[in-house]
Design a protein around this motif. Structure first.
Motif, PDB file in Angstrom:
ATOM      1  N   SER A   1       0.800  -1.224   0.000  1.00  0.00           N
ATOM      2  CA  SER A   1       0.000   0.000   0.000  1.00  0.00           C
ATOM      3  C   SER A   1       0.834   1.277   0.000  1.00  0.00           C
ATOM      4  O   SER A   1       0.297   2.356  -0.268  1.00  0.00           O
ATOM      5  N   VAL A   2       2.128   1.186   0.309  1.00  0.00           N
ATOM      6  CA  VAL A   2       2.956   2.395   0.340  1.00  0.00           C
ATOM      7  C   VAL A   2       4.042   2.394  -0.729  1.00  0.00           C
ATOM      8  O   VAL A   2       4.769   3.379  -0.867  1.00  0.00           O
ATOM      9  N   LYS A   3       4.149   1.305  -1.485  1.00  0.00           N
ATOM     10  CA  LYS A   3       5.177   1.249  -2.524  1.00  0.00           C
ATOM     11  C   LYS A   3       4.994   2.381  -3.523  1.00  0.00           C
ATOM     12  O   LYS A   3       3.890   2.669  -3.972  1.00  0.00           O
ATOM     13  N   GLY A   4       6.104   3.035  -3.845  1.00  0.00           N
ATOM     14  CA  GLY A   4       6.059   4.154  -4.782  1.00  0.00           C
ATOM     15  C   GLY A   4       5.750   5.481  -4.123  1.00  0.00           C
ATOM     16  O   GLY A   4       5.892   6.535  -4.751  1.00  0.00           O
ATOM     17  N   ARG A   5       5.322   5.451  -2.861  1.00  0.00           N
ATOM     18  CA  ARG A   5       5.006   6.696  -2.145  1.00  0.00           C
ATOM     19  C   ARG A   5       5.943   6.929  -0.962  1.00  0.00           C
ATOM     20  O   ARG A   5       6.288   8.065  -0.661  1.00  0.00           O
ATOM     21  N   PHE A   6       6.338   5.875  -0.286  1.00  0.00           N
ATOM     22  CA  PHE A   6       7.199   5.974   0.888  1.00  0.00           C
ATOM     23  C   PHE A   6       8.602   5.475   0.547  1.00  0.00           C
ATOM     24  O   PHE A   6       8.767   4.543  -0.244  1.00  0.00           O
ATOM     25  N   THR A   7       9.592   6.080   1.192  1.00  0.00           N
ATOM     26  CA  THR A   7      10.982   5.644   1.025  1.00  0.00           C
ATOM     27  C   THR A   7      11.653   5.578   2.384  1.00  0.00           C
ATOM     28  O   THR A   7      11.668   6.567   3.120  1.00  0.00           O
ATOM     29  N   ILE A   8      12.205   4.418   2.701  1.00  0.00           N
ATOM     30  CA  ILE A   8      12.964   4.257   3.937  1.00  0.00           C
ATOM     31  C   ILE A   8      14.440   4.380   3.623  1.00  0.00           C
ATOM     32  O   ILE A   8      14.911   3.913   2.582  1.00  0.00           O
ATOM     33  N   SER A   9      15.167   5.035   4.511  1.00  0.00           N
ATOM     34  CA  SER A   9      16.607   5.180   4.334  1.00  0.00           C
ATOM     35  C   SER A   9      17.253   5.229   5.703  1.00  0.00           C
ATOM     36  O   SER A   9      16.573   5.391   6.717  1.00  0.00           O
ATOM     37  N   ARG A  10      18.567   5.088   5.716  1.00  0.00           N
ATOM     38  CA  ARG A  10      19.272   5.155   6.989  1.00  0.00           C
ATOM     39  C   ARG A  10      20.610   5.839   6.808  1.00  0.00           C
ATOM     40  O   ARG A  10      21.247   5.730   5.754  1.00  0.00           O
ATOM     41  N   ASP A  11      21.039   6.521   7.844  1.00  0.00           N
ATOM     42  CA  ASP A  11      22.351   7.150   7.892  1.00  0.00           C
ATOM     43  C   ASP A  11      23.029   6.589   9.135  1.00  0.00           C
ATOM     44  O   ASP A  11      22.809   7.077  10.252  1.00  0.00           O
ATOM     45  N   ASN A  12      23.828   5.547   8.935  1.00  0.00           N
ATOM     46  CA  ASN A  12      24.443   4.879  10.090  1.00  0.00           C
ATOM     47  C   ASN A  12      25.448   5.774  10.806  1.00  0.00           C
ATOM     48  O   ASN A  12      25.690   5.605  11.993  1.00  0.00           O
ATOM     49  N   ALA A  13      26.016   6.718  10.097  1.00  0.00           N
ATOM     50  CA  ALA A  13      26.939   7.649  10.744  1.00  0.00           C
ATOM     51  C   ALA A  13      26.216   8.528  11.751  1.00  0.00           C
ATOM     52  O   ALA A  13      26.785   8.943  12.763  1.00  0.00           O
ATOM     53  N   LYS A  14      24.954   8.792  11.474  1.00  0.00           N
ATOM     54  CA  LYS A  14      24.139   9.616  12.372  1.00  0.00           C
ATOM     55  C   LYS A  14      23.223   8.766  13.257  1.00  0.00           C
ATOM     56  O   LYS A  14      22.439   9.316  14.034  1.00  0.00           O
ATOM     57  N   ASN A  15      23.297   7.443  13.087  1.00  0.00           N
ATOM     58  CA  ASN A  15      22.420   6.544  13.856  1.00  0.00           C
ATOM     59  C   ASN A  15      20.952   6.940  13.724  1.00  0.00           C
ATOM     60  O   ASN A  15      20.213   7.003  14.719  1.00  0.00           O
ATOM     61  N   THR A  16      20.556   7.217  12.513  1.00  0.00           N
ATOM     62  CA  THR A  16      19.191   7.688  12.270  1.00  0.00           C
ATOM     63  C   THR A  16      18.594   6.965  11.068  1.00  0.00           C
ATOM     64  O   THR A  16      19.286   6.715  10.077  1.00  0.00           O
ATOM     65  N   VAL A  17      17.318   6.658  11.176  1.00  0.00           N
ATOM     66  CA  VAL A  17      16.559   6.048  10.091  1.00  0.00           C
ATOM     67  C   VAL A  17      15.423   7.002   9.722  1.00  0.00           C
ATOM     68  O   VAL A  17      14.831   7.642  10.610  1.00  0.00           O
ATOM     69  N   TYR A  18      15.132   7.073   8.445  1.00  0.00           N
ATOM     70  CA  TYR A  18      14.126   8.007   7.969  1.00  0.00           C
ATOM     71  C   TYR A  18      13.011   7.271   7.224  1.00  0.00           C
ATOM     72  O   TYR A  18      13.229   6.212   6.641  1.00  0.00           O
ATOM     73  N   LEU A  19      11.846   7.874   7.227  1.00  0.00           N
ATOM     74  CA  LEU A  19      10.750   7.406   6.389  1.00  0.00           C
ATOM     75  C   LEU A  19      10.160   8.631   5.694  1.00  0.00           C
ATOM     76  O   LEU A  19       9.480   9.440   6.329  1.00  0.00           O
ATOM     77  N   GLN A  20      10.485   8.767   4.413  1.00  0.00           N
ATOM     78  CA  GLN A  20       9.929   9.854   3.610  1.00  0.00           C
ATOM     79  C   GLN A  20       8.573   9.395   3.079  1.00  0.00           C
ATOM     80  O   GLN A  20       8.487   8.366   2.396  1.00  0.00           O
ATOM     81  N   MET A  21       7.551  10.154   3.393  1.00  0.00           N
ATOM     82  CA  MET A  21       6.193   9.783   3.005  1.00  0.00           C
ATOM     83  C   MET A  21       5.635  10.856   2.079  1.00  0.00           C
ATOM     84  O   MET A  21       5.454  12.006   2.492  1.00  0.00           O
ATOM     85  N   ASN A  22       5.391  10.483   0.847  1.00  0.00           N
ATOM     86  CA  ASN A  22       4.834  11.388  -0.153  1.00  0.00           C
ATOM     87  C   ASN A  22       3.442  10.930  -0.568  1.00  0.00           C
ATOM     88  O   ASN A  22       3.051   9.791  -0.312  1.00  0.00           O
ATOM     89  N   SER A  23       2.712  11.827  -1.199  1.00  0.00           N
ATOM     90  CA  SER A  23       1.360  11.510  -1.686  1.00  0.00           C
ATOM     91  C   SER A  23       0.529  10.846  -0.592  1.00  0.00           C
ATOM     92  O   SER A  23      -0.125   9.824  -0.811  1.00  0.00           O
ATOM     93  N   LEU A  24       0.547  11.451   0.556  1.00  0.00           N
ATOM     94  CA  LEU A  24      -0.138  10.857   1.707  1.00  0.00           C
ATOM     95  C   LEU A  24      -1.632  10.784   1.483  1.00  0.00           C
ATOM     96  O   LEU A  24      -2.248  11.668   0.863  1.00  0.00           O
ATOM     97  N   LYS A  25      -2.214   9.721   2.000  1.00  0.00           N
ATOM     98  CA  LYS A  25      -3.647   9.480   1.890  1.00  0.00           C
ATOM     99  C   LYS A  25      -4.284   9.445   3.280  1.00  0.00           C
ATOM    100  O   LYS A  25      -3.596   9.212   4.280  1.00  0.00           O
ATOM    101  N   PHE A  26      -5.582   9.633   3.319  1.00  0.00           N
ATOM    102  CA  PHE A  26      -6.285   9.601   4.594  1.00  0.00           C
ATOM    103  C   PHE A  26      -6.008   8.296   5.325  1.00  0.00           C
ATOM    104  O   PHE A  26      -5.820   8.286   6.546  1.00  0.00           O
ATOM    105  N   GLU A  27      -5.942   7.206   4.576  1.00  0.00           N
ATOM    106  CA  GLU A  27      -5.749   5.894   5.200  1.00  0.00           C
ATOM    107  C   GLU A  27      -4.330   5.680   5.745  1.00  0.00           C
ATOM    108  O   GLU A  27      -4.062   4.651   6.366  1.00  0.00           O
ATOM    109  N   ASP A  28      -3.436   6.632   5.519  1.00  0.00           N
ATOM    110  CA  ASP A  28      -2.109   6.564   6.133  1.00  0.00           C
ATOM    111  C   ASP A  28      -2.117   7.088   7.562  1.00  0.00           C
ATOM    112  O   ASP A  28      -1.111   7.000   8.268  1.00  0.00           O
ATOM    113  N   THR A  29      -3.240   7.646   7.995  1.00  0.00           N
ATOM    114  CA  THR A  29      -3.355   8.167   9.346  1.00  0.00           C
ATOM    115  C   THR A  29      -3.151   7.057  10.368  1.00  0.00           C
ATOM    116  O   THR A  29      -3.826   6.026  10.315  1.00  0.00           O
ATOM    117  N   ALA A  30      -2.194   7.257  11.270  1.00  0.00           N
ATOM    118  CA  ALA A  30      -1.862   6.235  12.260  1.00  0.00           C
ATOM    119  C   ALA A  30      -0.770   6.766  13.168  1.00  0.00           C
ATOM    120  O   ALA A  30      -0.170   7.814  12.903  1.00  0.00           O
TER     121      ALA A  30
END
Length: 131
Positions: free
Chosen positions: A63-92
Motif C-alpha cells: 500500500s505504500v510502494k512508490g510513495r514511501f521511502t525508507i533510508s538510513r544514515d548509520n553515521a548519524k544513527n538515524t533512520v528516515y521514512l519519507q512519506m509522499n502523496s499521503l492518503k487519509f488511510e495513512d493516518t496512524a
C-alpha cells in the motif's frame, strides 16, 4: 539497551508529504535491521517498511510502494521514512523498531514484516492526514 526516538509526525492534507526520523542511541544502529510499523485506531499494528543493516535492501508493504521511502544514515544513527502523496488511510501512530534478525529460517524479506522479530520500539509519532 537501545533507545529509539521518533520525530517528524504531524498533520498534513491529503497529497502532502512528511518525513519521519528515528534516532537510535545505546548501540550502533548498523547492528540492527530497522523497521517502521503503524497502528490506526481500532486496527492491528502493521508493517510499513524496513531496511537492512547496510541499507542495501529495503522492503515495503504494497500500500505504500512508490510513495514511501525508507533510508538510513548509520553515521548519524538515524533512520528516515519519507512519506509522499499521503492518503487519509495513512493516518496512524508510526513506530520505529530495531531488531537483529539474524535467523536463517526464513528470508529477510519475510522476517522484517513480523513485529515479533524486533527487540526495541520507539514511543510512536502521530501522523494525521486530512481528506
Amino acid at each position: 539497551q537501545v533507545q529509539l526516538v521518533e520525530s517528524g509526525g504531524g498533520f498534513v492534507q491529503a497529497g502532502g508529504s512528511l518525513r519521519l526520523a528515528c534516532a537510535v542511541s545505546g548501540r550502533t544502529s548498523s547492528s540492527y535491521v530497522m523497521g517502521w510499523f503503524r497502528q490506526a485506531p481500532g486496527k492491528e499494528r502493521e508493517f510499513v517498511a524496513a531496511i537492512s543493516w547496510s541499507g542495501v535492501a529495503t522492503y515495503y508493504v504494497d500500500s505504500v510502494k512508490g510513495r514511501f521511502t525508507i533510508s538510513r544514515d548509520n553515521a548519524k544513527n538515524t533512520v528516515y521514512l519519507q512519506m509522499n502523496s499521503l492518503k487519509f488511510e495513512d493516518t496512524a501512530v508510526y513506530y520505529c523498531a530495531a531488531g537483529r534478525l539474524l535467523g536463517t529460517a526464513q528470508p529477510l524479506g519475510v522476517m522484517v514484516r513480523s513485529s515479533d522479530e524486533y527487540d526495541y520500539w520507539g514511543q510512536g509519532t502521530q501522523v494525521t492526514v486530512s481528506s
